[in-house]
Structure formats: C-alpha cells, structure tokens
Enzyme design. Structure first.
Site, short mmCIF file in Angstrom:
data_model
loop_
_atom_site.label_atom_id
_atom_site.label_comp_id
_atom_site.label_asym_id
_atom_site.label_seq_id
_atom_site.Cartn_x
_atom_site.Cartn_y
_atom_site.Cartn_z
N PHE A 1 -4.77 -6.38 -11.71
CA PHE A 1 -4.77 -7.71 -12.33
C PHE A 1 -6.01 -8.00 -13.18
O PHE A 1 -6.00 -8.89 -14.02
CB PHE A 1 -4.65 -8.81 -11.24
CG PHE A 1 -5.96 -9.07 -10.52
CD1 PHE A 1 -6.93 -9.89 -11.09
CD2 PHE A 1 -6.23 -8.49 -9.30
CE1 PHE A 1 -8.15 -10.13 -10.44
CE2 PHE A 1 -7.43 -8.71 -8.65
CZ PHE A 1 -8.39 -9.53 -9.23
N LYS B 1 3.80 -0.76 -16.19
CA LYS B 1 4.09 -1.66 -15.05
C LYS B 1 2.83 -2.51 -14.87
O LYS B 1 1.86 -2.09 -14.24
CB LYS B 1 4.38 -0.83 -13.80
CG LYS B 1 5.21 -1.53 -12.75
CD LYS B 1 4.61 -2.79 -12.15
CE LYS B 1 3.62 -2.55 -11.06
NZ LYS B 1 2.99 -3.81 -10.57
N GLU C 1 1.87 -7.78 -11.21
CA GLU C 1 2.77 -8.94 -11.11
C GLU C 1 1.98 -10.25 -11.13
O GLU C 1 2.56 -11.31 -11.35
CB GLU C 1 3.65 -8.84 -9.86
CG GLU C 1 2.92 -8.93 -8.51
CD GLU C 1 2.27 -7.60 -8.07
OE1 GLU C 1 2.09 -6.71 -8.92
OE2 GLU C 1 1.94 -7.48 -6.87
N SER D 1 -6.72 -0.88 -6.18
CA SER D 1 -7.58 -0.74 -5.00
C SER D 1 -7.45 0.68 -4.42
O SER D 1 -6.45 1.36 -4.64
CB SER D 1 -7.19 -1.79 -3.96
OG SER D 1 -5.81 -1.71 -3.72
N CYS E 1 -14.29 -3.67 -11.90
CA CYS E 1 -14.52 -2.49 -11.05
C CYS E 1 -15.93 -1.96 -11.27
O CYS E 1 -16.41 -1.15 -10.49
CB CYS E 1 -13.49 -1.42 -11.33
SG CYS E 1 -13.57 -0.85 -13.01
N GLU F 1 -15.91 -3.67 -0.62
CA GLU F 1 -15.77 -4.22 -1.97
C GLU F 1 -15.53 -5.73 -1.86
O GLU F 1 -14.64 -6.16 -1.12
CB GLU F 1 -14.60 -3.55 -2.69
CG GLU F 1 -14.38 -4.12 -4.08
CD GLU F 1 -13.32 -3.37 -4.89
OE1 GLU F 1 -12.31 -2.94 -4.31
OE2 GLU F 1 -13.51 -3.24 -6.11
P1 NAD Z 1 -3.93 -3.51 -6.22
O1 NAD Z 1 -4.18 -2.16 -5.65
O2 NAD Z 1 -3.55 -4.60 -5.28
O3 NAD Z 1 -2.72 -3.45 -7.30
C1 NAD Z 1 -2.72 -2.51 -8.34
C2 NAD Z 1 -1.27 -2.19 -8.72
O4 NAD Z 1 -0.63 -1.59 -7.60
C3 NAD Z 1 -0.46 -3.42 -9.08
O5 NAD Z 1 0.33 -3.10 -10.21
C4 NAD Z 1 0.40 -3.69 -7.86
O6 NAD Z 1 1.66 -4.20 -8.18
C5 NAD Z 1 0.54 -2.31 -7.22
N1 NAD Z 1 0.53 -2.35 -5.75
C6 NAD Z 1 -0.16 -3.20 -4.95
N2 NAD Z 1 0.05 -2.91 -3.65
C7 NAD Z 1 0.89 -1.84 -3.63
C8 NAD Z 1 1.47 -1.06 -2.59
N3 NAD Z 1 1.23 -1.32 -1.31
N4 NAD Z 1 2.29 -0.05 -2.93
C9 NAD Z 1 2.54 0.24 -4.21
N5 NAD Z 1 2.01 -0.47 -5.26
C10 NAD Z 1 1.20 -1.48 -4.96
O7 NAD Z 1 -5.21 -3.90 -7.07
P2 NAD Z 1 -5.56 -5.30 -7.76
O8 NAD Z 1 -5.91 -6.28 -6.69
O9 NAD Z 1 -4.53 -5.66 -8.75
O10 NAD Z 1 -6.87 -4.91 -8.58
C11 NAD Z 1 -8.16 -4.94 -8.04
C12 NAD Z 1 -8.60 -3.58 -7.58
O11 NAD Z 1 -8.54 -2.65 -8.66
C13 NAD Z 1 -10.05 -3.56 -7.11
O12 NAD Z 1 -10.15 -2.76 -5.96
C14 NAD Z 1 -10.78 -2.91 -8.27
O13 NAD Z 1 -11.99 -2.26 -7.93
C15 NAD Z 1 -9.76 -1.94 -8.75
N6 NAD Z 1 -10.02 -1.53 -10.12
C16 NAD Z 1 -10.52 -0.29 -10.32
C17 NAD Z 1 -10.81 0.12 -11.60
C18 NAD Z 1 -11.40 1.47 -11.85
O14 NAD Z 1 -11.56 1.83 -12.99
N7 NAD Z 1 -11.72 2.24 -10.84
C19 NAD Z 1 -10.58 -0.75 -12.68
C20 NAD Z 1 -10.04 -2.00 -12.43
C21 NAD Z 1 -9.76 -2.40 -11.13
#
Ligand code: NAD
Length: 488
Positions: free
Chosen positions: A149, A173, A176, A226, A281, A381
């Site tokens: 997000f 994708k 959401e 994450s 991140c 984090e």
């Molecule tokens: P998230 O892991 O909750 O969601 C990321 C994506 O995965 C979304 O599209 C979501 O729909 C999907 N998703 C969520 N839970 C899932 C599951 N159980 N099974 C399958 N798909 C699932 O992450 P977020 O809260 O949207 O973003 C924040 C996180 O992203 C933080 O941990 C941040 O550090 C990380 N991030 C990392 C980088 C990087 O370059 N390393 C960059 C941006 C964000």
C-alpha cells in the site's frame, strides 16, 4: 459509490467476485470507492488474455516496444498532479511526497527505454574451428506484480516498464487498500493501444495472490510487502515453478558518529523517519548515537516537534496519517511495549488533534529514547512515525547490533570520517547503504537491493537486475555446412 473494475484483454470488466472492500481515505475515513476482493476466475481470465497478448508482443521488435514507453512517460508527466492527488486521497501521504513517488516511477520508464541496448546478447566467433556461439535474451511470458500500500504508484514501476520492454505481458495486482492510483494509471495506459492482453489489472487481496502463485501461465512474480508474506509468496511461487523476487519488510538503523554535522544530520534523519509518516521501507527507524549525544538529541527533539501533521493536500502539512486505524493501534501498542521495556517517550505524538480531521489515523512525530537493544521494539518494524533513539559507545557495537537484526534493507551512517564510513559500508549487513544519506533509495539504473528477511530471491527490481529477471537466456552454438567442409 464507484465499484472498481478489472482491466483484462484491453477492456474494463466486472470482477467475478461479488465481495467488495471499502477504499478509505486515511485522513478522514471517507469511503472513496469499493474494490472487489477478487478471485481465481479473475486471475484465470487475465492470465489467459495475457498469454494470448504475449504471442504478438514477444515478436514485436524491442525498438518498437519501447516506443510505447516513450508515450507512457509523457502520459504520466502530463497527468502527474492528478495521479498525485489520488495517491494523497487513498494513502494519506502529502502531495509533494506523492509527486516525488511518481517522479521515481517515471525515471524507471525512462531507464527501460534503453532496453534495445540493455537486453543485447553476447557473441563469440570461432569458439572451435568454424563454430560460433551466442547468447540471446528472450522474455519469460506472463509476469505479475503484487504491490503493497505504501507507494501506490511507484513500486509497480520498479518492474512493469522492464517487463514490458523485454517483451513480457504484465498483470498488476495493486494493494486492495490503495487500488485507485493503479486504476487511474492503467486507464492512461489504455490510451497507448498496446496489443490486447499485454497489460492486465486484477483487483483484490489474498485469493488473487494465491491464484497468481498457482496459475500455470504466470512465469515471473515480483512481490513487495511485509516479510512474512514475501517469504510465503517466494516459497509458494517457487514451488509452482515460477521465477520470484520478493521484497520484504525492514527496520532501518542509522548510526550518528560523534564527528557528524548536527544540523545536516538532523534535517536528513528527521525527513527519513517521518517522511510518508514513517511508512517507507527505507524509513530510518532506530537512531544509534555513538559517544556524546546531548546536542544531536536536543536537535532531533526540536525538529520533530515542529513537523506539521495533517491532511496531505494542505500545502503546509509535512506529514499525513498512517494507512488504517489498525495500523495506528499497532504502532501505539508497539510504543507501549517499548515503554514497558524501559524506553522513555521524549516527544509524544500519540492522538494529536487535527482540526477538521478528527477521525483520521494520525500519529504526530514521536521519539522514544533508551529502548533496550535486545527488546521487542528494537527488533520490530514499526512502519509509523516513531523514532527510537539509543545511545552506545563505539561504531563496532553499532555494527554488531545492526548485523544481529532480522532485516537488511538499509543501514546509514552520518560522519565526516572517510575511514569510519568505509568501515561501515564494508561491514554493515544491508542491501542499501547510506553515507550521510537518510533514504538510500537506489535510482533506476541500480538494483533495489535488500538482504536477509528484507528480500527473498536473487535478482532485484530496477536496472540490469530487472533485465535479467524478465528475460531468459538462450545459448546457441552454430556450425554451417560450408565450414564443416573445412579441414579440421
Ligand atoms: P502486505 O504484506 O500486507 O501486503 C502486500 C501485498 O500482499 C498486498 O497486495 C496484499 O494484498 C497481499 N497480501 C497481504 N497478505 C497476504 C497473504 N496473507 N497472502 C497473500 N497475499 C497477501 O504489506 P503492506 O502492509 O501492504 O505494505 C507494507 C510492508 O511492505 C512493510 O513491511 C514494508 O516494509 C514493506 N515494503 C517493502 C519494500 C521493499 O522494497 N523491501 C517496499 C515497500 C514496502
């Protein structure tokens, strides 16, 4: 209320799922739209269309494929303010932050325009008498991006321009929580007249991710989110025979050495901690001072207190809300843990009063001092506007602490000593290192590295890594009959 659609085979279509989720403005809780939670049928439709589109796209010369990207750059630039406004409304960040994110996206489009040279092969003549050998790069097929997000526009562009320029078809994708930005961008890309199916957008959440991981025509997956989900996506995708790159979470330490310039360090560190409300991140999270810390502590406190929190479209505001009410609770709970562990809150931004936005998920800049290095807050984090300040005695101790952590996205040092900077960059275990830099975000030519639990896979997004990720090599060893007749 607008119900968002999928983009499949060059058309906007309803999701086959009947479940919808609200898309909410985190500053006000206003419902902006409804997004389908999506299902495997949506993915199957998009994958089939992308597979058919790929047959034409892979045979389109790379010099022609990048012409679409030149047009895309102009489209994004012409619509920058409009896209940025959408980012503000659904993610909460400020207008300037939203514009900066899209500038980074555009830089990746520009970089991928160099694909005719970037994906060039290699040739060796006469590897044996009359025999030549060469390596060509060919696209994988259907590739997909699963995005988080926190950068609704930029993150997909670490991958998409390279994937398309290399000749793959591409399914997006979005998160959401923030689907409006990519919906808008795909709406613009519709004007490019790409061959049908080459670009797809499937809205949704977990079910859609699982379907992408399992679908046989999907060959490459780029995930950002994450760490636990990254690990899941990496292992499940690999088990289904796909090439996967999965970027995970982070906990970024910044070391301030006694010879650092206090004013410069303060300004850069505060921007890193509180930019995008700490939801980057590459946000600095733990600030580790080495030696005397009185001046830098006072300076950080003073600067944190003056940072204005509020609605991102207000031009005076420097920091917006966190994404959801759950996120706000999570950050506050983590702070409580830090306090129980012995930390002292020296700037308290919990539950600020933001006139006109009383229901928003706001946390103002917060600083907690003296948390134990082996405690939960130091290891977890936060992803919110909280600076943890710890004081230690030597650079060696700081590097030991950094290397003991689970994550390895970024580590920074502030110093005027070249020798200390060199030691730090050599020894700190992180994929992105900042030396007097607070957000060590690689520009488009460089890979967005990440180590340990911040990355699962091998090849990263952006630059040459992206070219390698989105192509497979084919080695040809060639002999012609006339040569056969030569005397060996
Ligand atoms: P998230 O892991 O909750 O969601 C990321 C994506 O995965 C979304 O599209 C979501 O729909 C999907 N998703 C969520 N839970 C899932 C599951 N159980 N099974 C399958 N798909 C699932 O992450 P977020 O809260 O949207 O973003 C924040 C996180 O992203 C933080 O941990 C941040 O550090 C990380 N991030 C990392 C980088 C990087 O370059 N390393 C960059 C941006 C964000």
């Amino acid at each position: 209320m607008e119900k968002l659609k999928n983009y499949i085979n060059g058309q906007w279509v309803d999701s086959r799922s009947e479940q919808f989720l609200n898309v909410v403005n985190p500053a006000s809780q206003e419902v902006l739209a409804q997004v389908p939670s999506g299902n495997a049928l949506d993915v199957a439709d998009a994958a089939q269309a992308a597979h058919e589109g790929f047959q034409e796209w892979k045979n389109t010369p790379v010099s022609k494929r990048v012409q679409y990207l030149f047009k895309l750059k102009t489209l994004l630039e012409d619509n920058l303010d409009d896209i940025a406004k959408t980012i503000v409304l659904e993610s909460g960040k400020t207008f300037l932050e939203a514009k900066a994110e899209m500038v980074r996206a555009i830089e990746n489009v520009e970089n991928a325009c160099g694909m005719p040279a970037m994906m060039q092969g290699e040739f060796s003549e006469d590897i044996a008498k009359g025999i030549d050998e060469y390596m060509i790069r060919q696209p994988l097929g259907v590739c997909a991006c699963i995005a988080p997000f926190n950068f609704p526009g930029m993150i997909t562009f670490w991958f998409l321009p390279y994937a398309l320029a290399c000749g793959n078809s591409y399914i997006i994708k979005p998160s959401e929580k923030v689907p409006l930005t990519m919906t808008k961008i795909v709406g613009l890309m519709d004007q490019l007249d790409l061959p049908k199916g080459v670009l797809g957008l499937v809205q949704g959440a977990r079910e859609v991710v699982d379907a992408i991981l399992e679908h046989p025509v999907v060959k490459g997956i780029s995930f950002v989110g994450s760490s636990n989900v990254a690990k899941y996506v990496y292992s499940k995708g690999a088990a289904h025979g796909k090439r996967v790159q999965a970027q995970g979470g982070a906990k970024n330490p910044v070391v301030v050495l006694p010879d650092a310039d206090i004013d410069m360090t303060t300004q850069i560190v505060i921007d890193s901690v509180y930019g995008c409300a700490g939801q980057r991140c590459l946000a600095a999270s733990t600030i580790i001072t080495v030696g005397d810390h009185k001046d830098i502590t006072e300076s950080l406190v003073e600067s944190a207190k003056t940072r204005k929190t509020g609605f991102g479209l207000d031009s005076e505001v420097q920091m917006g809300p966190v994404i959801t009410a759950e996120s706000k609770n999570r950050v506050n709970n983590l702070l409580d843990k830090g306090i129980k562990e012995g930390g002292r809150v020296i700037v308290d931004g919990r539950n600020p009063n933001i006139p006109g936005f009383e229901n928003g998920n706001f946390i103002a800049p917060t600083i907690i001092e003296d948390i134990p290095l082996d405690g939960e807050l130091a290891a977890t984090e936060i992803f919110g506007p909280v600076l943890s300040l710890v004081h230690i005695n030597t650079i060696e101790e700081a590097i030991r602490f950094i290397n003991s952590g689970r994550y390895g996205n970024m580590a920074c040092v502030f110093t005027s000593s070249g020798l200390n900077a060199r030691k730090f960059r050599h020894e700190a275990e992180a994929g992105n290192i900042g030396i007097n830099i607070g957000v060590a975000a690689p520009v488009a030519q460089f890979p967005f590295s990440g180590w340990k639990d911040s990355f699962y896979g091998d090849l990263h997004g952006q630059g040459k890594h992206a070219v390698e990720f989105f192509t497979q090599t084919k080695v040809v060893i060639e002999r012609w009959l006339k040569e056969w007749n030569r005397k060996f």
